[in-house]
Design an enzyme around this catalytic site. Structure first.
Site, PDB file in Angstrom:
ATOM      1  N   LYS A   1       0.838  -1.207   0.000  1.00 41.72           N
ATOM      2  CA  LYS A   1       0.000   0.000   0.000  1.00 41.72           C
ATOM      3  C   LYS A   1       0.870   1.253   0.000  1.00 41.72           C
ATOM      4  CE  LYS A   1      -3.782  -2.460   2.267  1.00 41.72           C
ATOM      5  NZ  LYS A   1      -4.543  -2.746   3.492  1.00 41.72           N
TER       6      LYS A   1
ATOM      7  N   GLN B   1      -4.214  -1.103   9.701  1.00 37.91           N
ATOM      8  CA  GLN B   1      -4.269  -2.448   9.128  1.00 37.91           C
ATOM      9  C   GLN B   1      -4.903  -3.430  10.115  1.00 37.91           C
ATOM     10  OE1 GLN B   1      -3.500  -3.225   5.976  1.00 37.91           O
ATOM     11  NE2 GLN B   1      -3.979  -5.386   6.247  1.00 37.91           N
TER      12      GLN B   1
ATOM     13  N   ASP C   1     -10.496   3.522   4.410  1.00 40.30           N
ATOM     14  CA  ASP C   1     -10.936   2.123   4.444  1.00 40.30           C
ATOM     15  C   ASP C   1     -12.459   2.029   4.416  1.00 40.30           C
ATOM     16  OD1 ASP C   1      -9.175  -0.047   4.435  1.00 40.30           O
ATOM     17  OD2 ASP C   1      -8.490   0.375   6.468  1.00 40.30           O
TER      18      ASP C   1
HETATM   19  N1  GUN Z   1      -7.129  -6.438   6.456  1.00 39.26           N
HETATM   20  C1  GUN Z   1      -7.625  -7.172   5.437  1.00 39.26           C
HETATM   21  N2  GUN Z   1      -8.209  -6.360   4.516  1.00 39.26           N
HETATM   22  C2  GUN Z   1      -8.072  -5.102   4.976  1.00 39.26           C
HETATM   23  C3  GUN Z   1      -8.467  -3.834   4.455  1.00 39.26           C
HETATM   24  O1  GUN Z   1      -9.085  -3.698   3.389  1.00 39.26           O
HETATM   25  N3  GUN Z   1      -8.137  -2.752   5.232  1.00 39.26           N
HETATM   26  C4  GUN Z   1      -7.472  -2.879   6.407  1.00 39.26           C
HETATM   27  N4  GUN Z   1      -7.211  -1.772   7.086  1.00 39.26           N
HETATM   28  N5  GUN Z   1      -7.100  -4.044   6.903  1.00 39.26           N
HETATM   29  C5  GUN Z   1      -7.394  -5.148   6.181  1.00 39.26           C
END
Ligand code: GUN
Length: 298
Positions: free
Chosen positions: A54, A98, A121
């Site tokens: 990311k 995350q 998110d």
């Molecule tokens: N863990 C698995 N998928 C995601 C996501 O789309 N965003 C975040 N922040 N954590 C995740």
């Protein structure tokens, strides 16, 4: 005839190029680029690798990026302190914590601490609510947003179609069903939401014109569960043991790809399907947040 393969890798590349152009324009207009901050708690290798991807993607499109790594035993108050700091930081327009978080941290409290306007998110209850009522100023979770974009740009008509979702998570299944049901891009479908406890799951899936599988269960969907000509979107990312690979495992989806591609009209592969779209939409959400907030924010 074998199904068309819908490439998320290719479309993600296109979207990232579009975002890069948007970033350049915004930076020219206001003097500063959009900024994305990611917070990682602990040392889960999969999470570390996702966050790294990311961050790299944000840098590649010219965004300011900031990575905060916290020890696994960080207190909830310390974590909240970091989030408050980023909420107030004018160089940061998107904040991502995350998941998963360690058990001692109350996840809802953390997700609600992120300012809704920086919640790239789309997990804050304000954004969840806005998605469900069709509010235009919403940040939508990246994976379902990416799937809607994949469907629309691949020419898959969702309007009036029967979409069946397997999975009821807050990250994919629930927001996916809201998007499909809503009036926006990739919407106007008739939606059935199922999950691993659904009785006679195959009876539901066989009615799907569009089948979205986000159950986290390798090879759950077999050819007999798919209506001939259906579009199948595989969200699964499962590690299965594979002694022929150097690392000892391989990544596989929730769909028996080789068998289902003989029945479906179009299908996403794993890897190279939904995964790359999630990151592309994170960048798109960060640009959207920066545009809405104005750059810089005070
Ligand atoms: N863990 C698995 N998928 C995601 C996501 O789309 N965003 C975040 N922040 N954590 C995740």
């Amino acid at each position: 005839m074998a199904a068309e393969i819908i490439s998320g890798t290719e479309l993600a590349r296109t979207i990232r190029a579009e975002v890069k152009k948007g970033v350049e324009e915004l930076e020219k207009a206001v003097g500063e680029p959009p900024g994305l901050a990611t917070i990682l708690v602990g040392d889960n290798p999969a999470s570390q690798s996702y966050v790294k991807m990311k961050q790299r993607a944000a840098q590649e499109v010219g965004m300011y990026s900031r990575q905060i790594d916290l020890e696994v035993d960080v207190t909830e108050d310390e974590l909240l302190g970091w989030i408050e700091g980023l909420n107030a930081d004018p160089a940061v327009h998107g904040i991502l914590v995350q998941l998963p978080l360690p058990d001692h941290i109350h996840k809802p409290r953390i997700l609600e601490a992120v300012h809704p306007a920086k919640d790239v998110d789309g997990f804050h209850p304000i954004n969840v609510g806005r998605l469900n009522v069709g509010h235009p100023e919403v940040l939508v979770p990246c994976t379902p947003l990416g799937i809607a974009e994949l469907l629309v740009r691949s020419g898959v008509e969702t309007r009036g179609q029967h979409a069946v979702v397997i999975g009821r998570s807050n990250i994919v299944g629930k927001p996916m069903s809201a998007l499909l049901l809503g009036l926006g891009r990739g919407g106007n479908a008739t939606v059935t939401v199922t999950h691993l406890l659904t009785r006679n799951l195959a009876e539901h899936t066989r009615m799907a014109d569009i089948l979205i599988v986000a159950a986290g269960h390798p090879h759950l969907v077999t050819a007999g569960m798919v209506k001939p000509g259906a579009v199948v979107i595989d969200v699964g990312v499962n590690r299965v043991e594979d002694s022929t690979r150097e690392r000892g495992y391989r990544i596989t989806g929730d769909v028996d790809f080789e068998a289902v591609r003989e029945v479906a009209s179009a299908i996403t592969p794993v890897p190279g399907g939904v995964g790359p779209m999630t990151i592309a939409m994170l960048l798109s959400n960060t640009l959207k947040a920066a545009r809405a907030l104005g750059v810089p924010v005070a």
